[in-house]
Design an enzyme around this catalytic site. Structure first.
Site, PDB file in Angstrom:
ATOM      1  N   ARG A 158      30.112  73.507  45.676  1.00  0.00           N
ATOM      2  CA  ARG A 158      31.078  72.786  46.495  1.00  0.00           C
ATOM      3  C   ARG A 158      32.022  73.749  47.214  1.00  0.00           C
ATOM      4  O   ARG A 158      33.225  73.533  47.313  1.00  0.00           O
ATOM      5  CB  ARG A 158      31.843  71.759  45.651  1.00  0.00           C
ATOM      6  CG  ARG A 158      30.947  70.580  45.279  1.00  0.00           C
ATOM      7  CD  ARG A 158      31.716  69.393  44.816  1.00  0.00           C
ATOM      8  NE  ARG A 158      32.394  69.675  43.562  1.00  0.00           N
ATOM      9  CZ  ARG A 158      33.422  68.986  43.103  1.00  0.00           C
ATOM     10  NH1 ARG A 158      33.908  67.991  43.784  1.00  0.00           N
ATOM     11  NH2 ARG A 158      33.966  69.307  41.957  1.00  0.00           N
ATOM     12  N   HIS A 177      47.504  51.022  50.041  1.00  0.00           N
ATOM     13  CA  HIS A 177      46.950  52.220  50.690  1.00  0.00           C
ATOM     14  C   HIS A 177      48.054  53.058  51.315  1.00  0.00           C
ATOM     15  O   HIS A 177      47.795  54.121  51.860  1.00  0.00           O
ATOM     16  CB  HIS A 177      45.911  51.829  51.739  1.00  0.00           C
ATOM     17  CG  HIS A 177      44.722  51.150  51.135  1.00  0.00           C
ATOM     18  ND1 HIS A 177      43.890  51.800  50.250  1.00  0.00           N
ATOM     19  CD2 HIS A 177      44.256  49.891  51.231  1.00  0.00           C
ATOM     20  CE1 HIS A 177      42.947  50.954  49.859  1.00  0.00           C
ATOM     21  NE2 HIS A 177      43.156  49.802  50.432  1.00  0.00           N
TER      22      HIS A 177
END
Ligand code: GLN
Ligand code: ZN
Length: 769
Positions: free
Chosen positions: A24, A709
């Site tokens: 990654r 959110h």
């Protein structure tokens, strides 16, 4: 079966590859750059190195044509916006000042400028950044990324094929920019966009590209005659360009349907089509239009989005049929390998025998090379690969893991009555009212409370052996005590335990169910630098022991108020996992549902009167083609009801979903027959409450009044105003008060004030009734 060798040598190719690198590296470099720890040059160097490694690995494995342009720092649709110069007004200064920082500003937003909206890439779990267009959009070509990456591959001596998002899909995936009328159709910009694509194609041609791939996945959805006409015009126009590279138009995820004859007739040089089960129909449709005489056909025979080993013989037989339908047939994965993890051989925790059933990107690449070889030289040339493949498939087909007789017996014995509550809703509602004694406009939350640094540290400590299971569980209990105490003090009516023990709402259950596999390195990009490790539904599913009962009953022991049990529903368990391809999805869903049904019953038996079964993914796995939706909704709603229908009438079943648009599945929501549903509604000012009312939805609903959110804390007045709007659609006896979704991503200070305001708002509006 023996395949005679094909006239021309078949090539093996892919449309895209996992971007992140074996360790990654990309995620680390990009996030390091955001934090100022990695320079722009270092980030670029890491990216170039990852591309080089990928191409060399692909070429080394025998891939004849490597893709370029599929790499991205964040998202390939955002890259396409950059390529065509569609930078929103609010980000222009940043992009002009520094293209890289401007790029990340569009992706993530800044203090002053909101990011582009993010949404799901078709029916995958990858999210793209939605292009924002309007009547004033001026496109301009910037082929830098495409040309640079192509030249990098060329410099390595490789045959490379640039991959671009096609112009029609680009526009179909776009939405009107803020301030532009909702009715604006981005497709009206096609004539302005095509010259920009022509310029990019010319630049790639000048750089030496023989072929360029234009991806048009949006054409696998139902399209209007006007949209098909746009596709026809686009490819007539691009096809007519002088001195252009050869054009390969690619589609995937489903069948092309009405767009197939359009593209088959277009003056382009090749089509790439999906020939996996998901796109069943392409083969017949291709034969029906008389194949692709004079064209190249790239056949996506290896599923690019599941992780199962390919049935090589079956693929060869499809390829053999296709040989009669095109000038030249090449072999590919059905879509970019972006959607699968890198390498199954890294999964040392999975038994070797089972690991052989798995094919991640690297294994799929090998399959493609084998298939191309078999197609070119005949099956004898790949006899040993075929034998090994046959053995792997046989081992999977006959394994006790994929055939647990107890599970099979149970799913076959399911009756219609098992999926039906024992009493109709009105009677249940009365029983629940008597049993629970809740006030009007009851308040609750969706399940999770903030996943604090301490909780994550506790999990890390447990993994590293710094604390033992008992020590870990003590920390979880501390957290539950705090969550319960806070909710009591704040005056919420139906409490939750806060889900502190859950790393992830699917993984937590997958780890405890037999038949599910977890991976250690199976990262897949979800969006930007966010990667997930979807578990694998590998075998028949059963539940060796209760999964949540301990935590829920512990929470309930701390309070007189009802504590809601909290489970992830069967559809979401499938949607966020890799699913089996050896049985219908509905069968897998039924197995998961029966395991969850036992959990629901155990919760009830332990004294839980309210049980929530989350199905946030119900809408996102809706098939791309409308014709396929009823069958999906049938098994999906049945699985939910099978999970929940075994309880007493006075046990209240909740469900939760979070997305704004579900006008198209209101009937399915109704068919779930849940007693209460909570939904995201804040940003749309209770739009869903109106949609439910218009449908005549008869049961209780909690349209969210707190947008989780955003770090913004809603005021009491805002929440109360939303409730009053909700009351115009849903009567007070059936309206709940709750946030839009779980609180796990928020901070405690925000959550504290927001929930206090929510409770005060509910009390104020109750007093008005
Ligand atoms: N119960 C889950 C939570 O609160 C629901 C999450 C979701 O809808 N995605 O976190
Ligand atoms: Zn949610």
């Amino acid at each position: 079966m023996t395949t005679k060798s094909a006239a021309a040598a078949a090539r093996a190719t892919v449309y895209g590859y996992p971007r992140q690198g074996r360790h990654r590296e990309l995620k680390k470099a990009v996030e390091g750059y955001w934090k100022g720890r990695v320079t722009a040059d270092a980030l670029r160097a890491t990216a170039a190195e990852l591309r080089r490694t990928t191409w060399q690995e692909l070429a080394g494995a025998g891939i004849d044509e490597v893709p370029t342009g599929d790499f991205s720092y964040y998202d390939h649709v955002l890259d396409a916006s950059v390529m065509v110069g569609a930078v929103p007004e609010r980000h222009r200064a940043a992009v002009a000042a520094d293209p890289l920082d401007g790029y990340f500003a569009m992706a993530r937003g800044t203090q002053d400028a909101a990011p582009l909206e993010m949404t799901k890439w078709f029916d995958t779990n990858y999210h793209y950044l939605v292009p924002e267009l309007g009547p004033d959009t001026v496109f301009s070509a910037d082929s830098t990324q495409q040309v640079t990456e192509f030249e990098e591959a060329l410099a390595l001596g490789l045959t490379a094929r640039p991959v671009l998002l096609g112009p029609v899909s680009y526009l179909l995936l776009a939405k009107p920019a803020p301030g532009v009328a909702e009715g604006f159709d981005p497709l009206t910009l096609l004539d302005r966009l095509l010259p920009v694509y022509a310029e990019v194609l010319a630049d790639l041609r000048a750089a030496g590209a023989e072929w360029v791939q234009l991806d048009e996945p949006a054409l696998v959805q139902d399209r209007t005659p006007a949209q098909l006409d746009a596709a026809e015009r686009a490819y007539r126009s691009l096809g007519a360009l002088a001195d252009r590279p050869r054009l390969l138009v690619a589609s995937y995820f489903d069948r092309l349907g009405d767009a197939l004859p359009v593209l088959a007739k277009a003056p382009v040089d090749g089509l790439a089509l999906d020939f996996t089960e998901a796109a069943a129909g392409n083969l017949d449709a291709l034969a029906a239009v008389g194949g692709l005489p004079g064209k190249r056909l790239v056949a996506g025979v290896v599923n690019g989005r599941n992780i199962w080993v390919n049935d090589l013989e079956r693929s060869l037989s499809v390829l053999g049929t296709l040989l009669g339908l095109a000038d030249r047939v090449d072999v590919a994965a059905s879509c970019s390998l972006l959607h699968v993890p890198l390498d199954a051989s890294l999964e040392r925790d999975i038994e070797p025998q089972i690991r052989r059933w798995l094919a991640f990107a690297r294994q799929k690449t090998a399959e493609l090379v084998t298939l191309a070889k078999g197609l070119t030289r005949g099956t004898d040339a790949i006899a040993s690969e075929l034998a090994a493949n046959r053995a792997d498939l046989a081992s999977r087909a006959s394994s006790p893991i994929t055939h647990d007789q107890a599970v099979r017996g149970r799913t076959t014995a399911v009756t219609e009555a098992d999926a039906r509550r024992s009493q109709p809703y009105p009677e249940r509602a009365a029983a629940q009212r008597a049993h629970l004694g809740l006030p009007l406009l009851p308040t609750t939350t969706i399940g999770s409370f903030p996943q604090t640094g301490e909780l994550r540290a506790a999990r890390a400590d447990l993994r590293a052996g710094r604390i033992d299971t008992a020590g870990y569980e003590e920390r979880i209990k501390d957290e539950i005590r705090e969550v319960i105490a806070f909710q009591e003090k704040t005056g919420l009516d139906v409490l939750v335990h806060g889900e502190p023990e859950r790393n992830d709402m699917v993984q937590y259950f997958a780890e405890q169910l037999t038949g599910y596999l977890a991976t250690r390195h199976g990262w897949v990009q979800s969006y930007g630098t966010r990667y997930v490790r979807p578990p694998i539904l590998a075998g028949d599913i059963s539940r060796p022991e209760p999964m949540t009962v301990r935590w829920t009953t512990y929470a309930q022991s701390l309070t007189e108020r009802p504590v809601k049990g909290m489970l992830t529903g069967p559809v979401t368990m499938l949607a966020w996992s890799f699913v089996r391809d050896d049985q219908p999805l509905g069968e897998t869903a039924r197995q998961v549902a029966l395991a969850l049904r036992d959990e629901v019953r155990d919760l009830e038996a332990a004294g839980t009167s309210v049980i929530q079964v989350d199905e946030p993914a119900l809408r996102e796995t809706l098939p791309l083609r409308t014709a396929d939706r009823p069958a999906y909704l049938d098994w999906a709603t049945e699985a939910f009801r099978l999970t929940t229908a075994g309880v007493r009438p006075d046990t209240q079943i909740h469900t939760h979903m979070c997305y704004a648009e579900f006008g198209d599945i209101v009937q399915a929501i109704d068919d779930l027959d849940a007693d209460v549903i909570s939904l995201e509604a804040t940003r749309s000012h209770m739009q869903v409450a109106r949609e439910l009312a218009a449908h005549g939805y008869p049961r209780e609903a909690g349209p969210g009044v707190y947008d989780i959110h955003s770090p913004r804390v809603p005021s009491t007045e805002e929440a109360a105003d939303l409730l009053r709007i909700g009351l115009r659609a849903i009567p007070a006896e059936r309206l709940w008060v709750n946030p839009d979704c779980g609180l796990k991503t928020r901070d405690w200070p925000e959550v504290r004030s927001a929930l206090e305001h929510l409770v005060t708002a509910a009390r104020a509006v109750r007093a008005e009734l």
